[in-house]
Design a protein around this motif. Structure first.
Motif, PDB file in Angstrom:
ATOM      1  N   TYR A   1      62.624   9.220  -9.696  1.00 57.54           N
ATOM      2  CA  TYR A   1      62.510   8.192  -8.649  1.00 57.54           C
ATOM      3  C   TYR A   1      61.363   8.511  -7.699  1.00 57.54           C
ATOM      4  CZ  TYR A   1      63.755   5.444  -4.520  1.00 57.54           C
ATOM      5  OH  TYR A   1      63.732   4.584  -3.436  1.00 57.54           O
ATOM      6  N   PRO A   2      60.568   7.506  -7.326  1.00 55.92           N
ATOM      7  CA  PRO A   2      60.569   6.124  -7.840  1.00 55.92           C
ATOM      8  C   PRO A   2      59.540   5.966  -8.962  1.00 55.92           C
ATOM      9  CG  PRO A   2      59.239   6.241  -5.863  1.00 55.92           C
ATOM     10  CD  PRO A   2      59.708   7.648  -6.132  1.00 55.92           C
TER      11      PRO A   2
ATOM     12  N   ALA B   1      56.266   0.427   5.436  1.00 54.47           N
ATOM     13  CA  ALA B   1      56.114   0.218   3.995  1.00 54.47           C
ATOM     14  C   ALA B   1      54.818   0.871   3.506  1.00 54.47           C
ATOM     15  CB  ALA B   1      56.118  -1.273   3.668  1.00 54.47           C
ATOM     16  N   LYS B   2      53.775   0.708   4.287  1.00 54.83           N
ATOM     17  CA  LYS B   2      52.484   1.310   3.929  1.00 54.83           C
ATOM     18  C   LYS B   2      52.581   2.829   3.937  1.00 54.83           C
ATOM     19  CE  LYS B   2      47.616   1.410   5.333  1.00 54.83           C
ATOM     20  NZ  LYS B   2      46.616   0.901   6.324  1.00 54.83           N
TER      21      LYS B   2
ATOM     22  N   ALA C   1      53.474   8.118   0.881  1.00 49.44           N
ATOM     23  CA  ALA C   1      54.316   9.317   0.731  1.00 49.44           C
ATOM     24  C   ALA C   1      54.920   9.424  -0.660  1.00 49.44           C
ATOM     25  CB  ALA C   1      55.422   9.301   1.785  1.00 49.44           C
ATOM     26  N   LEU C   2      55.310   8.294  -1.239  1.00 49.97           N
ATOM     27  CA  LEU C   2      55.964   8.298  -2.548  1.00 49.97           C
ATOM     28  C   LEU C   2      54.996   8.065  -3.707  1.00 49.97           C
ATOM     29  CD1 LEU C   2      59.162   6.159  -1.742  1.00 49.97           C
ATOM     30  CD2 LEU C   2      59.005   8.657  -1.910  1.00 49.97           C
ATOM     31  N   ASN C   3      53.750   7.745  -3.364  1.00 50.54           N
ATOM     32  CA  ASN C   3      52.754   7.401  -4.393  1.00 50.54           C
ATOM     33  C   ASN C   3      53.260   6.260  -5.278  1.00 50.54           C
ATOM     34  OD1 ASN C   3      50.259   7.656  -5.727  1.00 50.54           O
ATOM     35  ND2 ASN C   3      51.128   9.035  -7.265  1.00 50.54           N
ATOM     36  N   GLN C   4      53.846   5.283  -4.614  1.00 50.77           N
ATOM     37  CA  GLN C   4      54.405   4.121  -5.314  1.00 50.77           C
ATOM     38  C   GLN C   4      54.312   2.902  -4.390  1.00 50.77           C
ATOM     39  OE1 GLN C   4      55.052   2.048  -7.906  1.00 50.77           O
ATOM     40  NE2 GLN C   4      56.062   3.856  -8.811  1.00 50.77           N
TER      41      GLN C   4
ATOM     42  N   GLU D   1      61.606  11.444   3.659  1.00 53.07           N
ATOM     43  CA  GLU D   1      60.269  10.847   3.786  1.00 53.07           C
ATOM     44  C   GLU D   1      60.123  10.095   5.102  1.00 53.07           C
ATOM     45  OE1 GLU D   1      57.903  11.661   2.022  1.00 53.07           O
ATOM     46  OE2 GLU D   1      58.852  12.424   0.197  1.00 53.07           O
ATOM     47  N   PHE D   2      61.171   9.374   5.512  1.00 57.67           N
ATOM     48  CA  PHE D   2      61.086   8.667   6.790  1.00 57.67           C
ATOM     49  C   PHE D   2      61.028   9.660   7.958  1.00 57.67           C
ATOM     50  CE2 PHE D   2      62.657   4.862   4.460  1.00 57.67           C
ATOM     51  CZ  PHE D   2      61.679   3.973   4.898  1.00 57.67           C
TER      52      PHE D   2
END
Length: 333
Positions: free
Chosen positions: A36-37, A61-62, A67-70, A280-281
């Motif tokens: 994930y993700p 969202a940006k 952070a997630l590279n998604q 991440e948040f």
């Protein structure tokens, strides 16, 4: 081979196959969570584009996408005071690919007023992360003869039933804040609901009303221009939008009536995914540029993990339900 023995062997084989399938399914789920993700995430903002909640959602969202590279795609699902978008999140698969921004007005105030919702704000969601608070402000017209909360209370008590307070709507955060202050300070004031923040601020500037509770978005520009006076911020900390305005607590009045923002997912979201998103948040909210940007939207950024955030939602539901009952705040729908 006798029949009983064949049956036993058949049952044993079926059990082995079933066990293998269960193990395989468990490994597949675990692998999916570990990966994930692996596709875009949808972030539901339950309000129209361009508003404060939308701006906060798009910024986050940006940041989350990086952070997630998604990809993280904002989906504005407005209507029914944010309940349509919230319901869409509650009904989504619990796989981490649909999350939503939630606020006090979508998860606490409707319950307090007895609004018929299609979702349970606690049972149908997974609390992922608190994002922060937006304090409401006690505002007055410059002609009002008070510049502190203590003076305000003294003036209103000396003139019972004379003064009213405006808010941006029946059942709004400003309405609840005003009724809560009336209760703890023993004030006799009537509520004047407006259809939105802008017309309320306009009437306050024009002197049609002389007291109001305003939010952290529309109020600061008029305060900075000297057209209205902010007596106090109803938060745990000062607002970055108006850092010179002290809190009620700093002025000796135990009163908190801010609005929180947070991230939710559907119920039964896997713990691994919840932990990943929450972490991440937390990292995003610790960054200086995030603090600065969110402050420009009137948000005092403050992260809190899933358990603490869920407790906050539950406490707010209990508090505002009591305020609504005591003040007879009811939904107009």
């Amino acid at each position: 081979m006798d029949k009983n023995r064949r049956d036993l062997i058949g049952l044993a084989g079926a059990a082995t196959i079933g066990s293998s399938l269960t193990t395989f399914a468990g490994r597949s789920v675990h692998a999916a969570q570990a990966d994930y993700p692996n596709k875009p995430i949808k972030l539901i903002v339950p309000f129209p584009p361009g508003g404060g909640t939308d701006l906060i959602g798009r910024f986050l969202a940006k940041q989350l996408s990086v952070a997630l590279n998604q990809s993280v795609i904002v989906d504005n699902r407005s209507g029914a005071g944010g309940m349509i978008g919230s319901q869409a999140c509650a009904a989504a698969p619990a796989d981490g690919y649909t999350i939503s921004v939630g606020i006090t007005g979508t998860h606490a105030l409707p319950v307090a007023m007895g609004v018929k919702q299609t979702y349970d704000p606690i049972g149908d969601f997974t609390a992922i992360s608190l994002l922060g608070y937006s304090p409401n402000f006690l505002l007055v017209h410059p002609s009002f003869p008070a510049r502190t909360v203590a003076e305000f209370i003294e003036v209103v008590r000396a003139h019972p039933g004379v003064y009213s307070f405006g808010s941006w709507g029946n059942g709004s955060g400003g309405h609840f804040a005003g009724e809560y202050l009336k209760k703890i300070a023993k004030l006799d004031m009537q509520h004047v609901p407006y259809k939105g923040v802008a017309p309320m601020i306009n009437d306050l500037v024009g002197g049609q009303i002389v007291v109001a509770f305003g939010d952290g978005g529309a109020s600061p520009p008029q305060v900075k221009a000297g057209k209205i006076i902010a007596l106090a911020a109803a938060g745990t900390r000062r607002s970055p939008a108006l850092p010179d305005i002290s809190t009620f607590d700093e002025q000796g009045i135990k009163f908190i009536a801010d609005s929180w923002y947070g991230i939710f997912g559907p119920t039964r979201l896997p713990a691994e995914i919840v932990g990943r998103l929450s972490d991440e948040f937390r990292k995003i909210l610790a960054q200086a540029d995030s603090l600065s940007m969110l402050a420009s939207f009137g948000l005092v950024a403050q992260a809190a993990g899933p358990a603490e955030f869920k407790q906050l939602v539950q406490r707010d539901i209990e508090l505002w339900t009591k305020v609504a009952r005591d003040a007879n705040i009811q939904s107009e729908s």
